[in-house]
Motif scaffolding. Sequence first.
Motif, PDB file in Angstrom:
ATOM      1  N   ALA A 170       0.839  -1.203   0.000  1.00 56.98           N
ATOM      2  CA  ALA A 170       0.000   0.000   0.000  1.00 56.98           C
ATOM      3  C   ALA A 170       0.874   1.254   0.000  1.00 56.98           C
ATOM      4  O   ALA A 170       0.669   2.170  -0.810  1.00 56.98           O
ATOM      5  N   LEU A 171       1.862   1.292   0.878  1.00 60.59           N
ATOM      6  CA  LEU A 171       2.766   2.454   0.932  1.00 60.59           C
ATOM      7  C   LEU A 171       3.496   2.629  -0.398  1.00 60.59           C
ATOM      8  O   LEU A 171       3.640   3.754  -0.903  1.00 60.59           O
ATOM      9  N   ALA A 172       3.926   1.516  -0.975  1.00 60.40           N
ATOM     10  CA  ALA A 172       4.661   1.585  -2.240  1.00 60.40           C
ATOM     11  C   ALA A 172       3.764   2.081  -3.371  1.00 60.40           C
ATOM     12  O   ALA A 172       4.201   2.851  -4.234  1.00 60.40           O
ATOM     13  N   MET A 173       2.497   1.663  -3.349  1.00 57.75           N
ATOM     14  CA  MET A 173       1.549   2.147  -4.367  1.00 57.75           C
ATOM     15  C   MET A 173       1.430   3.660  -4.277  1.00 57.75           C
ATOM     16  O   MET A 173       1.401   4.366  -5.280  1.00 57.75           O
ATOM     17  N   PHE A 174       1.357   4.167  -3.044  1.00 61.36           N
ATOM     18  CA  PHE A 174       1.245   5.613  -2.881  1.00 61.36           C
ATOM     19  C   PHE A 174       2.499   6.321  -3.398  1.00 61.36           C
ATOM     20  O   PHE A 174       2.418   7.304  -4.134  1.00 61.36           O
ATOM     21  N   VAL A 175       3.670   5.810  -2.998  1.00 61.07           N
ATOM     22  CA  VAL A 175       4.925   6.453  -3.416  1.00 61.07           C
ATOM     23  C   VAL A 175       5.025   6.438  -4.946  1.00 61.07           C
ATOM     24  O   VAL A 175       5.395   7.426  -5.580  1.00 61.07           O
ATOM     25  N   SER A 176       4.659   5.308  -5.560  1.00 62.63           N
ATOM     26  CA  SER A 176       4.804   5.171  -7.004  1.00 62.63           C
ATOM     27  C   SER A 176       3.748   5.969  -7.778  1.00 62.63           C
ATOM     28  O   SER A 176       4.073   6.626  -8.757  1.00 62.63           O
ATOM     29  N   TYR A 177       2.500   5.881  -7.357  1.00 60.95           N
ATOM     30  CA  TYR A 177       1.417   6.437  -8.189  1.00 60.95           C
ATOM     31  C   TYR A 177       0.533   7.469  -7.510  1.00 60.95           C
ATOM     32  O   TYR A 177      -0.297   8.090  -8.165  1.00 60.95           O
ATOM     33  N   GLY A 178       0.667   7.654  -6.205  1.00 65.24           N
ATOM     34  CA  GLY A 178      -0.211   8.589  -5.518  1.00 65.24           C
ATOM     35  C   GLY A 178       0.372   9.982  -5.390  1.00 65.24           C
ATOM     36  O   GLY A 178      -0.350  10.975  -5.410  1.00 65.24           O
ATOM     37  N   GLN A 179       1.705  10.063  -5.266  1.00 64.07           N
ATOM     38  CA  GLN A 179       2.302  11.377  -5.032  1.00 64.07           C
ATOM     39  C   GLN A 179       2.297  12.207  -6.316  1.00 64.07           C
ATOM     40  O   GLN A 179       2.270  11.666  -7.424  1.00 64.07           O
ATOM     41  N   ILE A 180       2.304  13.512  -6.147  1.00 67.32           N
ATOM     42  CA  ILE A 180       2.314  14.423  -7.291  1.00 67.32           C
ATOM     43  C   ILE A 180       3.392  15.488  -7.059  1.00 67.32           C
ATOM     44  O   ILE A 180       3.842  15.678  -5.926  1.00 67.32           O
ATOM     45  N   ASP A 181       3.759  16.171  -8.135  1.00 64.67           N
ATOM     46  CA  ASP A 181       4.698  17.286  -7.986  1.00 64.67           C
ATOM     47  C   ASP A 181       3.893  18.533  -7.625  1.00 64.67           C
ATOM     48  O   ASP A 181       3.369  19.225  -8.486  1.00 64.67           O
ATOM     49  N   VAL A 182       3.804  18.798  -6.323  1.00 65.48           N
ATOM     50  CA  VAL A 182       2.919  19.861  -5.838  1.00 65.48           C
ATOM     51  C   VAL A 182       3.300  21.248  -6.369  1.00 65.48           C
ATOM     52  O   VAL A 182       2.445  22.137  -6.445  1.00 65.48           O
ATOM     53  N   ASP A 183       4.569  21.431  -6.740  1.00 63.50           N
ATOM     54  CA  ASP A 183       4.979  22.771  -7.187  1.00 63.50           C
ATOM     55  C   ASP A 183       4.331  23.184  -8.508  1.00 63.50           C
ATOM     56  O   ASP A 183       4.320  24.360  -8.855  1.00 63.50           O
ATOM     57  N   ILE A 184       3.774  22.225  -9.220  1.00 67.59           N
ATOM     58  CA  ILE A 184       3.037  22.573 -10.448  1.00 67.59           C
ATOM     59  C   ILE A 184       1.684  23.196 -10.094  1.00 67.59           C
ATOM     60  O   ILE A 184       1.138  23.976 -10.840  1.00 67.59           O
ATOM     61  N   TYR A 185       1.173  22.867  -8.913  1.00 67.13           N
ATOM     62  CA  TYR A 185      -0.213  23.222  -8.574  1.00 67.13           C
ATOM     63  C   TYR A 185      -0.354  24.216  -7.428  1.00 67.13           C
ATOM     64  O   TYR A 185      -1.401  24.809  -7.227  1.00 67.13           O
ATOM     65  N   ILE A 186       0.694  24.315  -6.615  1.00 64.06           N
ATOM     66  CA  ILE A 186       0.658  25.240  -5.475  1.00 64.06           C
ATOM     67  C   ILE A 186       1.883  26.134  -5.594  1.00 64.06           C
ATOM     68  O   ILE A 186       3.002  25.627  -5.629  1.00 64.06           O
ATOM     69  N   ASP A 187       1.655  27.433  -5.676  1.00 67.27           N
ATOM     70  CA  ASP A 187       2.776  28.359  -5.815  1.00 67.27           C
ATOM     71  C   ASP A 187       3.631  28.310  -4.550  1.00 67.27           C
ATOM     72  O   ASP A 187       3.131  28.497  -3.445  1.00 67.27           O
ATOM     73  N   ARG A 188       4.901  28.058  -4.719  1.00 64.58           N
ATOM     74  CA  ARG A 188       5.788  27.873  -3.568  1.00 64.58           C
ATOM     75  C   ARG A 188       5.865  29.138  -2.718  1.00 64.58           C
ATOM     76  O   ARG A 188       5.940  29.070  -1.499  1.00 64.58           O
ATOM     77  N   LYS A 189       5.833  30.319  -3.340  1.00 69.78           N
ATOM     78  CA  LYS A 189       5.985  31.566  -2.572  1.00 69.78           C
ATOM     79  C   LYS A 189       4.684  32.006  -1.929  1.00 69.78           C
ATOM     80  O   LYS A 189       4.629  32.267  -0.737  1.00 69.78           O
ATOM     81  N   THR A 190       3.610  32.089  -2.736  1.00 75.06           N
ATOM     82  CA  THR A 190       2.342  32.598  -2.194  1.00 75.06           C
ATOM     83  C   THR A 190       1.554  31.486  -1.498  1.00 75.06           C
ATOM     84  O   THR A 190       0.597  31.751  -0.786  1.00 75.06           O
ATOM     85  N   LYS A 191       1.922  30.226  -1.727  1.00 74.04           N
ATOM     86  CA  LYS A 191       1.238  29.045  -1.203  1.00 74.04           C
ATOM     87  C   LYS A 191      -0.180  28.887  -1.764  1.00 74.04           C
ATOM     88  O   LYS A 191      -0.987  28.136  -1.215  1.00 74.04           O
ATOM     89  N   LYS A 192      -0.499  29.633  -2.828  1.00 75.14           N
ATOM     90  CA  LYS A 192      -1.866  29.560  -3.359  1.00 75.14           C
ATOM     91  C   LYS A 192      -2.041  28.396  -4.331  1.00 75.14           C
ATOM     92  O   LYS A 192      -1.171  28.127  -5.162  1.00 75.14           O
ATOM     93  N   SER A 193      -3.204  27.761  -4.235  1.00 78.82           N
ATOM     94  CA  SER A 193      -3.580  26.712  -5.180  1.00 78.82           C
ATOM     95  C   SER A 193      -3.947  27.355  -6.510  1.00 78.82           C
ATOM     96  O   SER A 193      -4.521  28.446  -6.536  1.00 78.82           O
ATOM     97  N   ILE A 194      -3.628  26.685  -7.616  1.00 78.14           N
ATOM     98  CA  ILE A 194      -4.033  27.223  -8.926  1.00 78.14           C
ATOM     99  C   ILE A 194      -5.508  26.936  -9.198  1.00 78.14           C
ATOM    100  O   ILE A 194      -6.036  27.300 -10.239  1.00 78.14           O
TER     101      ILE A 194
END
Length: 244
Positions: A137-161
Motif C-alpha cells: 500500500a505504501l509503495a503504491m502511494f509512493v509510485s502512483y499517488g504522489q504528485i509534484d505539488v509545485d506545479i499546482y501550489i505556488d511555492r511563494k504565495t502558497k496559493k492553489s491554482i
Amino acid sequence: MRLIKFTFILCVAILVTSSPLVSAQDIEKLSGMRFVQLVRGGLMYDNWPADLGVSVEGTHPAYPDIGQQKGPDTWRCKECHGWDYKGKAGAYSKGRHFTGIRGIRNYANHDPKSVVKILMNDTHNLKDKLTDNDFDALAMFVSYGQIDVDIYIDRKTKKSIGDASNGGRIYLSTCIKCHGADGKEMNMGDDSSPVYVGTAANDNPWETLHIIRWGHANTPMISLVFLGLKEQLDVLAFCQALPR
Ligand code: HEC
Ligand code: HEC
C-alpha cells in the motif's frame, strides 16, 4: 461473467507489467484491489501508526540529531519526507521539521517493488511492524499517488491554482458536514492558537491537499481521490478563501 473476470485480470496484468503504469493524474483508472491499496497508502504516508491503530515507542532510530521532533511522530513518513514529498528540497528545508533527508520524488512512477525494498531496509526499521499488504500500500502511494505539488501550489504565495468557486460546490456539499460552511465548526488546534480549515489550508496547503486527496488518518474524514486532481485543487482554493 468469465469474460468480465478475464478482462479484470487482463487489466491488472497490464497495470502490473507496463511501466510507468499510470501518471498520478490518472490514478482514477486504477481499479479494484490496487486502488484500495493506493488510498490506504495515502493515509499511511500521513500517519501509519494511527491508521493501523498501533503504537510505536520512542523516536525513530533514523531520525537525525539535527531534527527538533521526538517521539511517535518521528515514525510518520511525512515527518522525514514532507507533506510536499520533497524533504529537504521542500517546505522542510528549514524550520522545526528540518531533517536534511531527501524526499520521495525520485520514486514517482517507479516500480512499487523497488519502493518496497527501500521500505524494508534497516534505515526504515519497519520490517517487524508492517505486513506485506501494508508495504504494498505504501509503495503504491509512493509510485502512483504522489504528485509534484509545485506545479499546482505556488511555492511563494502558497496559493492553489484551483478555481475556488467550483471548489465551493464540492466543499459546501461534503466538507461542510463536519467543518461548517466557514470551516470553523471544529477547532483543530487549541484555545490559544485555533486551527480551522482556512488556517490549515493557508499555512500548510501541501498537507491540506494531501488530506483532501486521501482523507485524514484515523478520523472519519473522507478522501476526494475519486475526483480529478483539478477538482481537488479547486477545493483547496476554496479552503484558502475561508476565514482563518
Ligand atoms: C526517521 C526518518 C524517516 C522516516 C520516518 C521515513 N523515512 Fe524514508 N528515508 C529516510 C532516509 C534517511 C532515507 C535515505 C535518503 C537520504 O539519505 O536522504 C529514506 C529514503 C526513502 C526513499 C528513497 C528516496 C530516494 O530518493 O532515495 C523512499 C521512497 C522512502 N524513504 C519512503 C518512505 C516512506 C513511504 C516512509 C513511511 C513508511 C518513510 N520513508 C519513512 C528516512 C525516513
Ligand atoms: C466526516 C467528517 C469530516 C469530513 C466530511 C471532512 N473532514 Fe476534514 N477533518 C475531520 C476531522 C475529524 C479532522 C481532524 C480534526 C483534528 O485533528 O482535531 C479533520 C481535519 C481536517 C483538516 C486539518 C488537518 C490538520 O491537521 O491540519 C483540514 C484542512 C480538513 N479537515 C479539511 C477538510 C476538507 C477540505 C473536507 C472536504 C473535502 C473535509 N475536511 C471533510 C472530519 C471531516
